[in-house]
Design an enzyme around this catalytic site. Structure first.
Site, PDB file in Angstrom:
ATOM      1  N   LEU A   1      -5.313 -54.687-110.289  1.00  0.00           N
ATOM      2  CA  LEU A   1      -6.094 -53.400-109.385  1.00  0.00           C
ATOM      3  C   LEU A   1      -6.671 -52.480-110.366  1.00  0.00           C
ATOM      4  O   LEU A   1      -6.223 -51.778-111.357  1.00  0.00           O
ATOM      5  CB  LEU A   1      -4.936 -52.885-108.667  1.00  0.00           C
ATOM      6  CG  LEU A   1      -5.396 -51.606-107.654  1.00  0.00           C
ATOM      7  CD1 LEU A   1      -6.339 -52.072-106.592  1.00  0.00           C
ATOM      8  CD2 LEU A   1      -4.205 -50.747-107.176  1.00  0.00           C
TER       9      LEU A   1
ATOM     10  N   ASP B   1      -5.514 -37.033 -96.678  1.00  0.00           N
ATOM     11  CA  ASP B   1      -5.386 -35.827 -96.206  1.00  0.00           C
ATOM     12  C   ASP B   1      -4.354 -35.418 -95.314  1.00  0.00           C
ATOM     13  O   ASP B   1      -3.841 -36.390 -94.760  1.00  0.00           O
ATOM     14  CB  ASP B   1      -6.804 -35.646 -95.202  1.00  0.00           C
ATOM     15  CG  ASP B   1      -6.965 -33.965 -94.940  1.00  0.00           C
ATOM     16  OD1 ASP B   1      -6.672 -33.275 -95.751  1.00  0.00           O
ATOM     17  OD2 ASP B   1      -7.758 -34.146 -94.180  1.00  0.00           O
TER      18      ASP B   1
ATOM     19  N   HIS C   1       1.940 -31.720-101.260  1.00  0.00           N
ATOM     20  CA  HIS C   1       1.520 -32.605-102.291  1.00  0.00           C
ATOM     21  C   HIS C   1       2.212 -33.391-103.092  1.00  0.00           C
ATOM     22  O   HIS C   1       1.845 -34.452-103.250  1.00  0.00           O
ATOM     23  CB  HIS C   1       0.683 -31.590-102.992  1.00  0.00           C
ATOM     24  CG  HIS C   1      -0.605 -30.716-102.601  1.00  0.00           C
ATOM     25  ND1 HIS C   1      -1.529 -31.195-101.732  1.00  0.00           N
ATOM     26  CD2 HIS C   1      -1.034 -29.356-102.708  1.00  0.00           C
ATOM     27  CE1 HIS C   1      -2.544 -30.474-101.480  1.00  0.00           C
ATOM     28  NE2 HIS C   1      -1.891 -29.197-101.650  1.00  0.00           N
TER      29      HIS C   1
HETATM   30  C1  IPE Z   1     -10.820 -34.052 -98.425  1.00  0.00           C
HETATM   31  O1  IPE Z   1      -9.720 -33.004 -97.871  1.00  0.00           O
HETATM   32  C2  IPE Z   1     -10.595 -33.816-100.050  1.00  0.00           C
HETATM   33  C3  IPE Z   1      -9.467 -34.718-100.421  1.00  0.00           C
HETATM   34  C4  IPE Z   1      -8.716 -35.493 -99.596  1.00  0.00           C
HETATM   35  C5  IPE Z   1      -9.321 -34.995-101.731  1.00  0.00           C
HETATM   36  P1  IPE Z   1     -10.095 -31.817 -97.221  1.00  0.00           P
HETATM   37  O2  IPE Z   1      -8.890 -31.347 -96.876  1.00  0.00           O
HETATM   38  O3  IPE Z   1     -10.454 -30.913 -98.718  1.00  0.00           O
HETATM   39  O4  IPE Z   1     -11.298 -31.906 -96.629  1.00  0.00           O
HETATM   40  P2  IPE Z   1     -11.744 -30.687 -95.417  1.00  0.00           P
HETATM   41  O5  IPE Z   1     -11.789 -29.246 -96.202  1.00  0.00           O
HETATM   42  O6  IPE Z   1     -10.801 -30.691 -94.354  1.00  0.00           O
HETATM   43  O7  IPE Z   1     -13.046 -31.281 -95.021  1.00  0.00           O
HETATM   44  C1  IPE Z   2      -5.050 -33.337 -98.857  1.00  0.00           C
HETATM   45  O1  IPE Z   2      -4.310 -32.359 -98.255  1.00  0.00           O
HETATM   46  C2  IPE Z   2      -4.893 -33.066-100.539  1.00  0.00           C
HETATM   47  C3  IPE Z   2      -6.050 -32.427-101.187  1.00  0.00           C
HETATM   48  C4  IPE Z   2      -7.039 -32.084-100.542  1.00  0.00           C
HETATM   49  C5  IPE Z   2      -5.836 -32.103-102.622  1.00  0.00           C
HETATM   50  P1  IPE Z   2      -4.813 -30.869 -97.902  1.00  0.00           P
HETATM   51  O2  IPE Z   2      -4.212 -30.005 -98.981  1.00  0.00           O
HETATM   52  O3  IPE Z   2      -6.124 -31.018 -97.654  1.00  0.00           O
HETATM   53  O4  IPE Z   2      -3.778 -30.981 -96.588  1.00  0.00           O
HETATM   54  P2  IPE Z   2      -4.157 -30.169 -95.145  1.00  0.00           P
HETATM   55  O5  IPE Z   2      -5.659 -30.723 -94.666  1.00  0.00           O
HETATM   56  O6  IPE Z   2      -4.417 -28.672 -95.686  1.00  0.00           O
HETATM   57  O7  IPE Z   2      -2.894 -30.295 -94.202  1.00  0.00           O
HETATM   58 MG    MG Z   3      -7.303 -31.276 -95.855  1.00  0.00          MG
END
Ligand code: IPE
Ligand code: IPE
Ligand code: MG
Length: 244
Positions: A135, A24, A41
């Site tokens: 892995l 995240d 990303h």
């Molecule tokens: C969780 O992250 C999903 C992934 C890392 C793929 P999100 O950014 O979607 O989660 P929330 O919305 O903060 O809970």
């Molecule tokens: C995690 O990063 C990747 C996915 C959920 C696909 P985020 O896109 O959720 O990044 P933040 O949480 O907005 O910083």
């Molecule tokens: Mg996120």
């Protein structure tokens, strides 16, 4: 880029067998730099590469990466399309090296909902690496823990309806056997980056006795040293599983 001091190598006899990572913070990483979210990303893919390599090198057996949740479909269309493109690019670019290192790719989630080309590439990678012995890289894509349980209930119900299963025989181990990858043991350790302290629907059944490691580090900044730090902390924990 990694944060903090150099870490001792963890004790290889006490590694998590299965490590789960909630990757995240890509969006916030980009925002801090005045870049579009997709740049975050893309930067996150470098961390994926480092962590997959490190896990393979130190001998972790199973790595589950939460890459795209069922709820992530609710993001703006342009971000979803961009994420599907990055998934395609990652697989195409890395497959030779992953295969060469003996990595076996599997996926968990409602993958049939993925963009068509990405799904085809994913299936090709799964097939190509199916006999690899290194892995196991489990990509959680279009994944939700509740969706996984709903899918398990559906599959159990079909077995009951066809007369193959007596409902009295349903127990925890049978439910586990109907999850996406019953051969993968429950995660010993779950890492979440970016300072959020929640599961966000990740492996909710399987994480009943997992250890959790939360870090403020944003996913694109998470590197080998951060992984070692999390493993060292894990190794200092006492897991009791309800016993004394
Ligand atoms: C969780 O992250 C999903 C992934 C890392 C793929 P999100 O950014 O979607 O989660 P929330 O919305 O903060 O809970
Ligand atoms: C995690 O990063 C990747 C996915 C959920 C696909 P985020 O896109 O959720 O990044 P933040 O949480 O907005 O910083
Ligand atoms: Mg996120």
């Amino acid at each position: 880029m990694t944060s903090g001091s150099k870490q001792e190598l963890p004790d290889i006899k006490n590694l998590p067998v299965h490590l789960g990572v909630i990757m995240d913070g890509n969006g916030r990483w980009a925002k801090k730099r005045g870049l579009p979210r997709l740049a975050g990303h893309r930067a996150g893919m470098k961390s994926v590469k480092q962590i997959v390599n490190s896990c393979g090198e130190i001998g972790i057996r199973y790595l589950t990466l939460y890459a795209f949740s069922v709820e992530n479909w609710l993001r703006p269309k342009a971000e979803v399309t961009g994420l599907m493109r990055i998934l395609r690019e990652y697989l195409l670019k890395e497959i030779d090296e992953l295969d060469g290192k003996g990595v076996k790719i599997v996926a968990s989630g409602r993958i049939d909902d993925l963009e068509k080309t990405a799904l085809k590439i994913l299936k090709d990678c799964i097939k190509r690496t199916q006999h690899n012995k290194g892995l196991v890289l489990n990509l959680a894509l279009s994944y939700g823990g509740r969706a996984e349980l709903a899918d398990a209930v559906k599959s159990l119900s079909k077995d009951i309806k066809s007369g193959y299963l007596n409902p009295d025989k349903i127990d925890e181990s049978l439910i586990s056997k109907h999850l996406y990858h019953p051969e993968i043991p429950d995660p010993d350790l779950i890492i979440r980056t970016s300072g959020e302290h929640r599961l966000s629907n990740f492996l909710i059944w399987q994480s009943a006795y997992s250890e959790f490691y939360f870090t403020e580090v944003l996913w694109p900044d998470f590197g080998k040293e951060d992984l070692m730090r999390s493993l060292n902390e894990y190794q200092g924990r006492e897991r009791r599983f309800g016993r004394i």
